[in-house]
Design a protein around this motif. Structure first.
Motif, PDB file in Angstrom:
ATOM      1  N   THR A 123       0.831  -1.204   0.000  1.00  7.14           N
ATOM      2  CA  THR A 123       0.000   0.000   0.000  1.00  7.14           C
ATOM      3  C   THR A 123       0.865   1.254   0.000  1.00  7.14           C
ATOM      4  N   ARG A 124       1.941   1.214   0.774  1.00  2.43           N
ATOM      5  CA  ARG A 124       2.863   2.355   0.804  1.00  2.43           C
ATOM      6  C   ARG A 124       3.511   2.556  -0.552  1.00  2.43           C
ATOM      7  N   LYS A 125       3.891   1.482  -1.207  1.00  3.05           N
ATOM      8  CA  LYS A 125       4.491   1.603  -2.538  1.00  3.05           C
ATOM      9  C   LYS A 125       3.506   2.236  -3.509  1.00  3.05           C
ATOM     10  N   ILE A 126       2.246   1.833  -3.441  1.00  5.18           N
ATOM     11  CA  ILE A 126       1.226   2.401  -4.317  1.00  5.18           C
ATOM     12  C   ILE A 126       1.096   3.898  -4.071  1.00  5.18           C
ATOM     13  N   GLU A 127       1.193   4.306  -2.804  1.00  6.85           N
ATOM     14  CA  GLU A 127       1.137   5.734  -2.481  1.00  6.85           C
ATOM     15  C   GLU A 127       2.268   6.491  -3.163  1.00  6.85           C
ATOM     16  N   HIS A 128       3.456   5.889  -3.227  1.00  7.20           N
ATOM     17  CA  HIS A 128       4.593   6.554  -3.864  1.00  7.20           C
ATOM     18  C   HIS A 128       4.393   6.664  -5.377  1.00  7.20           C
ATOM     19  N   ILE A 129       4.092   5.545  -6.029  1.00 12.20           N
ATOM     20  CA  ILE A 129       4.104   5.521  -7.492  1.00 12.20           C
ATOM     21  C   ILE A 129       2.896   6.212  -8.105  1.00 12.20           C
ATOM     22  N   THR A 130       1.843   6.476  -7.308  1.00 12.77           N
ATOM     23  CA  THR A 130       0.676   7.174  -7.852  1.00 12.77           C
ATOM     24  C   THR A 130       0.796   8.691  -7.733  1.00 12.77           C
ATOM     25  N   ARG A 131       1.890   9.177  -7.164  1.00 10.56           N
ATOM     26  CA  ARG A 131       2.131  10.626  -7.176  1.00 10.56           C
ATOM     27  C   ARG A 131       2.330  11.084  -8.617  1.00 10.56           C
ATOM     28  N   ARG A 132       2.023  12.324  -8.889  1.00 15.52           N
ATOM     29  CA  ARG A 132       1.986  12.807 -10.269  1.00 15.52           C
ATOM     30  C   ARG A 132       3.357  12.972 -10.900  1.00 15.52           C
TER      31      ARG A 132
ATOM     32  N   ALA B 176      14.864   3.619  -9.201  1.00 15.38           N
ATOM     33  CA  ALA B 176      14.041   3.954 -10.364  1.00 15.38           C
ATOM     34  C   ALA B 176      13.059   2.832 -10.672  1.00 15.38           C
ATOM     35  N   ASP B 177      13.522   1.587 -10.587  1.00 11.61           N
ATOM     36  CA  ASP B 177      12.629   0.447 -10.832  1.00 11.61           C
ATOM     37  C   ASP B 177      11.539   0.370  -9.769  1.00 11.61           C
ATOM     38  N   TYR B 178      11.885   0.691  -8.529  1.00 10.16           N
ATOM     39  CA  TYR B 178      10.904   0.630  -7.440  1.00 10.16           C
ATOM     40  C   TYR B 178       9.829   1.709  -7.605  1.00 10.16           C
ATOM     41  N   LEU B 179      10.245   2.908  -8.012  1.00  7.91           N
ATOM     42  CA  LEU B 179       9.296   4.022  -8.150  1.00  7.91           C
ATOM     43  C   LEU B 179       8.656   4.087  -9.537  1.00  7.91           C
ATOM     44  N   CYS B 180       9.063   3.158 -10.423  1.00 13.16           N
ATOM     45  CA  CYS B 180       8.495   3.093 -11.777  1.00 13.16           C
ATOM     46  C   CYS B 180       8.731   4.387 -12.553  1.00 13.16           C
ATOM     47  N   VAL B 181       9.983   4.856 -12.527  1.00 12.87           N
ATOM     48  CA  VAL B 181      10.370   6.045 -13.276  1.00 12.87           C
ATOM     49  C   VAL B 181      11.616   5.723 -14.094  1.00 12.87           C
TER      50      VAL B 181
END
Length: 226
Positions: free
Chosen positions: A145-154, A186-191
């Motif tokens: 859930t925490r990871k989803i919070e990070h990667i859904t930031r704009r 970068a792989d963790y944050l999907c950037v």
């Protein structure tokens, strides 16, 4: 197992279970130990997922790779951590992701079916084992859930600030060490890595953070930006 590794005793799976009981329980769980060099696969997507892995030393990463070869790190599991319990509990035929050694590591594999089924020998603590397993599943769901919070930031900056803020909270201070190198972060944050590195440099220039390799410090201005 006669000699129980200390990392196994520290694992939340055996919390509130007397150390002298753990040795017998590992025998009931058909525990087996294996070694892996850095970047070697522990599990490949499509492998059978009947065992749970307990990291005795080093660390592993769970990774999802899409059809085009783009990788996303789902989680990093360090010493005394578990992996694979979610898929084993779902009774899936195969594992839908890869598990790769993040560094040289030792892993203890446990038969998940025996974790949830009393063996009739010395498992007076088996109820506690099952309760601990449920707690671990809940904790891992929270991490996702925490990871989803990070990667859904704009923006990439918002994703970085979200992640770094979490690490500061978890480690109890403005200065902390993250468990990822730049490519892994970068792989963790999907950037994209180069874009993320450029954004980190801009954040340092703007007085939000200071860093050297994987040691970071959140500066006062970061609180206003987050």
């Amino acid at each position: 197992m006669q000699n129980v590794p200390q990392a196994a005793l520290r694992c939340p799976l055996f919390e509130h279970i007397a150390p002298e009981r753990v040795s017998g329980m590992l025998g009931c769980l058909h525990a087996r130990q294996a070694s892996y060099k850095k970047n070697r696969y522990v599990y490949r997507s499509g492998d059978a997922g009947r065992c749970v892995g307990l990291v005795l030393s080093g660390s592993v990463c769970t990774i999802r790779e899409d059809y085009f070869g783009r990788r996303s790190i789902i989680s990093r599991i360090g010493e005394s951590g578990l992996f694979g319990e979610a898929f084993a509990s779902m009774h899936t035929e195969t594992i839908p992701l890869d598990v790769i050694a993040n560094e040289d590591c030792e892993v203890l594999f446990l038969d998940y079916r025996r974790m949830l089924t009393a063996c009739g020998k010395a498992c007076a603590h088996h109820a506690r084992l099952i309760e601990n397993t449920v707690d671990i599943l809940a904790e891992h769901n929270l991490l996702l859930t925490r990871k989803i919070e990070h990667i859904t930031r704009r923006t990439t900056r918002e994703k970085l600030l979200s992640y770094l803020n979490e690490q500061a909270q978890l480690q109890g201070g403005d200065e902390f060490i993250i468990p990822f190198n730049r490519e892994q972060l970068a792989d963790y944050l999907c950037v994209e890595r180069s874009a993320m590195s450029a954004e980190l440099s801009r954040m340092r220039r703007d007085g939000l953070i200071a860093f050297e390799r994987n040691r970071f410090r959140l500066l006062p201005a970061a609180r206003e930006a987050f």
